[in-house]
Scaffold this motif. Structure first.
Motif, PDB file in Angstrom:
ATOM      1  N   UNK A 151       0.839  -1.181   0.000  1.00 28.74           N
ATOM      2  CA  UNK A 151       0.000   0.000   0.000  1.00 28.74           C
ATOM      3  C   UNK A 151       0.883   1.243   0.000  1.00 28.74           C
ATOM      4  N   UNK A 152       0.709   2.164  -0.975  1.00 29.70           N
ATOM      5  CA  UNK A 152       1.502   3.400  -0.993  1.00 29.70           C
ATOM      6  C   UNK A 152       1.302   4.187   0.294  1.00 29.70           C
ATOM      7  N   UNK A 153       2.363   4.842   0.747  1.00 30.89           N
ATOM      8  CA  UNK A 153       2.311   5.475   2.065  1.00 30.89           C
ATOM      9  C   UNK A 153       2.087   6.982   2.036  1.00 30.89           C
ATOM     10  N   UNK A 154       1.866   7.569   0.869  1.00 31.28           N
ATOM     11  CA  UNK A 154       1.653   9.016   0.803  1.00 31.28           C
ATOM     12  C   UNK A 154       0.215   9.370   0.424  1.00 31.28           C
ATOM     13  N   UNK A 155      -0.249   8.796  -0.660  1.00 27.93           N
ATOM     14  CA  UNK A 155      -1.601   9.083  -1.148  1.00 27.93           C
ATOM     15  C   UNK A 155      -2.442   7.815  -1.089  1.00 27.93           C
ATOM     16  N   UNK A 156      -3.663   7.929  -0.568  1.00 27.22           N
ATOM     17  CA  UNK A 156      -4.577   6.800  -0.502  1.00 27.22           C
ATOM     18  C   UNK A 156      -5.615   6.972  -1.597  1.00 27.22           C
ATOM     19  N   UNK A 157      -5.567   6.089  -2.588  1.00 30.49           N
ATOM     20  CA  UNK A 157      -6.485   6.177  -3.721  1.00 30.49           C
ATOM     21  C   UNK A 157      -7.882   5.761  -3.273  1.00 30.49           C
ATOM     22  N   UNK A 158      -8.812   6.717  -3.294  1.00 32.59           N
ATOM     23  CA  UNK A 158     -10.156   6.445  -2.808  1.00 32.59           C
ATOM     24  C   UNK A 158     -11.186   7.223  -3.606  1.00 32.59           C
ATOM     25  N   UNK A 159     -12.432   6.811  -3.445  1.00 28.44           N
ATOM     26  CA  UNK A 159     -13.542   7.468  -4.128  1.00 28.44           C
ATOM     27  C   UNK A 159     -14.699   7.632  -3.160  1.00 28.44           C
TER      28      UNK A 159
END
Length: 433
Positions: free
Chosen positions: A111-119
């Protein structure tokens, strides 16, 4: 298109029947796991019969084809396998190079630690919005795409999750009830609800669509804390003073009273339901062994002045504590031997009382929120312990967050606020509900 809409309607009808006893066959599915269902006998007849099948095996056919090809075309150079000669002293190195080449390295996706891809999705309770101005409880069903939403109006709603419209499946009202706790049991057949205003707790049977009030042991009075164990066998409750009462969910009887030195502010079970973590007002944490009902460890939360809440990760390796000063400490549960252990990380991004801590199912995200001021919520990446920079959003739609929860596979995240809404987000990194 009509066929697709028809299949969606059929699925919604199936879910509705499954929850509310309109079909005996579907209710049976809720009671048993798919592996328990008998498999129908199927007469598998071959579509055609090849005469060669009776004469040759698959291996024989392969050898015959290979011989025919080599007789016509010869053996290509790339197919001639020869063992490379090994130099003295390099047997081990060459063996490693032959078996661990760069082409065989498995890719790791974290899981990337800067931006959380969400909707942002439609609010879970947009169709009802009658659960109360304060949405205090949201829980996801462990098997079905369904969420339970409840608040200070005493109305409990079951709603579908993930579609363009989160439709109401069922709702009921409990009189003189402000829900402070709501949890599904592991099988999803029942939901346990509690309030500070009543001497009873509610067990809602999803198969029968029937709520039932169960009286607490006389000594409990009115519960301030109420927690169901992950295995569904125990209820831990407290009136907020120095005692915790352990109750059996099957017999409804009081099993043991656990005594502390000060008032209890928060409690939670370990991931395997073998231990109970109790957080006292001055910051002392006691870990109880539920097989012997004895205290295993006692330690002091580093830097804590006034305790507020705590949470244990689903993997059991991390413990998170939150104080009324807005500090979140994260501990390694295997390194709690001293009375004042040092946390792995201290998060100080919030400045007001931590009212809710929640790990997601994979222990990659820790949510921390405060219900004192609007939009006071942070999502923390694990194991880097970086705070995601794109949450909360700049649109200021969260208001004062009362509760946070994740779906069983972390595909969804829900937040209840003080405006009567349960906000829903799709976490795109996780593919399943």
């Amino acid at each position: 298109m009509k066929r697709k809409l028809s299949s969606i309607n059929d699925e919604e009808s199936r879910l509705s029947k499954l929850l509310f006893n309109k079909s005996k066959d579907l209710v049976d599915k809720l009671k048993t796991t798919p592996s328990d269902e008998p498999k129908p006998d199927v007469d598998r007849k071959p579509v055609w019969i090849d005469e060669d099948d009776h004469q040759f095996s698959a291996k024989t056919k392969t050898e015959n084809l290979k011989q025919k090809y080599e007789s016509l075309m010869g053996t290509p150079n790339w197919a001639k396998l020869t063992e490379p000669k090994l130099e003295e002293g390099n047997d081990d190195d060459d063996g490693i190079l032959r078996t661990v080449g760069h082409m065989r390295k498995s890719k790791t996706f974290n899981l990337p630690n800067k931006m959380l891809d969400m909707k942002l999705l439609p609010k879970i309770n947009s169709e009802t919005r009658n659960e109360g101005r304060i949405i205090s409880c949201i829980d996801f069903h462990p098997k079905l795409s369904v969420a339970l939403v409840s608040g200070n109006a005493g109305i409990v709603s079951l709603l579908s999750v993930g579609g363009d419209v989160n439709e109401k499946l069922h709702s009921f009202q409990l009189k003189n009830w402000k829900t402070m706790s709501a949890q599904f049991n592991p099988s999803g057949s029942e939901a346990f609800l509690a309030t500070e205003l009543n001497h009873s707790y509610c067990v809602y049977d999803l198969v029968k669509a029937e709520p039932k009030l169960v009286q607490l042991p006389r000594i409990v009075k009115r519960p301030k804390l109420f927690k169901l164990s992950p295995d569904g066998k125990y209820i831990a409750t407290s009136t907020g003073f120095d005692e915790i009462y352990l109750i059996s969910t099957s017999s409804k009887e009081l099993l043991r009273t656990l005594k502390h030195n000060s008032n209890v502010e928060s409690l939670t079970f370990s991931h395997d339901s073998e231990q109970l973590y109790c957080y006292c007002k001055q910051g002392e944490i006691t870990i109880w062994d539920l097989s012997t009902f004895r205290a295993l460890k006692k330690f002091y939360d580093n830097g804590c002045v006034n305790a507020s809440c705590l949470a244990v990760s689903p993997c059991g390796k991390l413990l998170a504590t939150g104080s009324q000063e807005g500090i979140v400490n994260i501990y390694d549960t295997t390194k709690l031997e001293t009375y004042e252990p040092l946390p792995l990380k201290t998060i100080s991004n919030l400045t007001t009382k931590i009212s809710c801590l929640k790990f997601n199912a994979t222990t990659e995200i820790l949510s921390a929120s405060s219900n004192v001021i609007p939009d006071a919520v942070k999502l923390i990446h694990i194991p880097s312990y970086h705070v995601f920079v794109n949450f909360p959003p700049h649109t200021k739609v969260l208001s004062k967050v009362q509760t946070i929860n994740f779906s069983p596979n972390s595909g969804y995240m829900a937040l209840g606020n003080n405006k009567g809404y349960a906000n829903l987000y799709r976490l795109k990194y996780y593919k399943n509900y």
